[in-house]
Design an enzyme around this catalytic site. Sequence first.
Site, short mmCIF file in Angstrom:
data_model
loop_
_atom_site.label_atom_id
_atom_site.label_comp_id
_atom_site.label_asym_id
_atom_site.label_seq_id
_atom_site.Cartn_x
_atom_site.Cartn_y
_atom_site.Cartn_z
CB SER A 155 -0.88 -0.03 1.26
OG SER A 155 -1.09 1.27 1.73
CE LYS A 156 -2.79 6.39 -2.00
NZ LYS A 156 -3.38 7.23 -3.00
NE ARG A 157 -3.68 6.51 2.99
CZ ARG A 157 -4.43 6.27 1.91
NH1 ARG A 157 -4.61 5.03 1.53
NH2 ARG A 157 -4.99 7.25 1.25
#
Length: 509
Positions: A268-270
């Site tokens: 995930s980009k997080r």
Amino acid sequence: MEKRVRLRFAPSPTGGLHMGGVRTALFSYLYAKKHGGDFILRIEDTDQTRYVKGAEEYIIAALKWCGIAPNEGVGFGDGPHAPYRQSERKELGIYAKYAKQLVDSGHAYYAFDTSEELDAMRKRLEAAKVVAPQYNSVSRQNMRNSLTLSEDEVKKLLDTGTPHVIRLKVPRNEEIRFHDIIRGWVVVNSTQVDDKVLLKSDGMPTYHLAHIVDDIEMEVSHCVRAEEWLPSAPAHILIYKYLGLEDKMPLLAHLPLILKTDGNGKLSKRDKSGIPMFPLDWHDERTGETYTGYRENGFFPEAFINMLAMLGWNPGTTQEIFSLDELVQAFSFERVNKSGAKFDPEKTKWFNQQYLRMKSDSELAALFMPTIKEHNIVAETKFVEGVCKLVKEKAHFVSEFWANGSYFFIAPTTYDADVIKKRWNEQSAAFIKEVTQAYKNLNSFTAAETEATFKATAEKLGMGPGQVMQLFRVCLSGVGGGPMLFEMAELLGKEEVVKRLETASATIK
Ligand code: GLU
């Protein structure tokens, strides 16, 4: 005639380009360069509701920083197929033209359903326990479209400007076969494919139509994209077929997912591994979210690119370090895996470390110099290069140099308490005094000379050098660990070493 090799990277400006996107660009770049072809940047901005300010500039800057600049496209100079932004290409009327062609040949149709009607359809299908409710060869029969309405009615609706879309007419129960360079042959039954919208009610094409029209018009030879597009590929195959342009269809390559470190799901980009997910810092004005970048975290673009290339591709040998040119030479889609590639934060740092070690001391000194200046220190380039040579061995990033080597520039005022407690006594204090004296008399202050003198002094006092080694280090640097001791002494120089030893003798109790 062989088609010219032309690959496009076609991001939508809906946010910052994350590393998965950069990998898609990288693989396309590598293939294009390997075959002396073109690498194109096309901006797919047909979904105006998802447009994010600054995203396009970010994409351009990221590709530049990575060293994989397109030779044609938005931000890189117009080639023969300008414009390269889909919103501008729409003005040329090309998407509407192709959509009309599909309608005229009976492979697409007008649909006038309102969003309420579509909602009602979905609810109806759900109530009937249809697994994947969709607008398709069955459900379209109960909807308001040019297949169910009379010709007159359709004409009237069109003439009065009733909002409508154009949908692809997907046949019922037909086998769709296509080849993917990475996955081999894929067979899908058309029952699983919905009647995709091709042209929206605002006149904008959807991705499905737009990318096909553009790939045809821009003479793209290979369409390389993320795995998430695989399910819509069968619809795309039908569109090429219905346009009678199968010979213009690019070869397809759907790249594997990048997975979380534990292999459980998509990265995930997080992600919270502490390694950035974006090439450059990205601030999303719309959501207020900020993501840090590889660049700002001290990664070298070469290391970032090398690491990315290994996420899903392998050279078939044990070689891991590849310059961009070497990647160009070695790359092929046949060596890209079908299965997802696990992201490895430690390995990512390791790549940076390898590139850090490959840099010359003068390159590193240039990168380190701004930090030194920030601390209001004036240092000679030669000296800084010497520091870099010593501290680089244990570092992954230039940003660690200051924390690990500030004592080269600032003499210590405090001394590692544990070492002092363990090692400072009458005898060792006498040793420090004695070695200070001996150093004062040295003419040549090389690492070898300082070491020999150190050992001779210890022997003279009846001590083993090991007893005073760490203490000596602490007297010079304040800390118990660091680079090679006598190399450090040589770099500091006679005057400074003597001064620091005298201060230590006077300070340590
Ligand atoms: N605009 C699409 C995306 O950003 C491009 C997919 C493709 O390369 O065709 O995912």
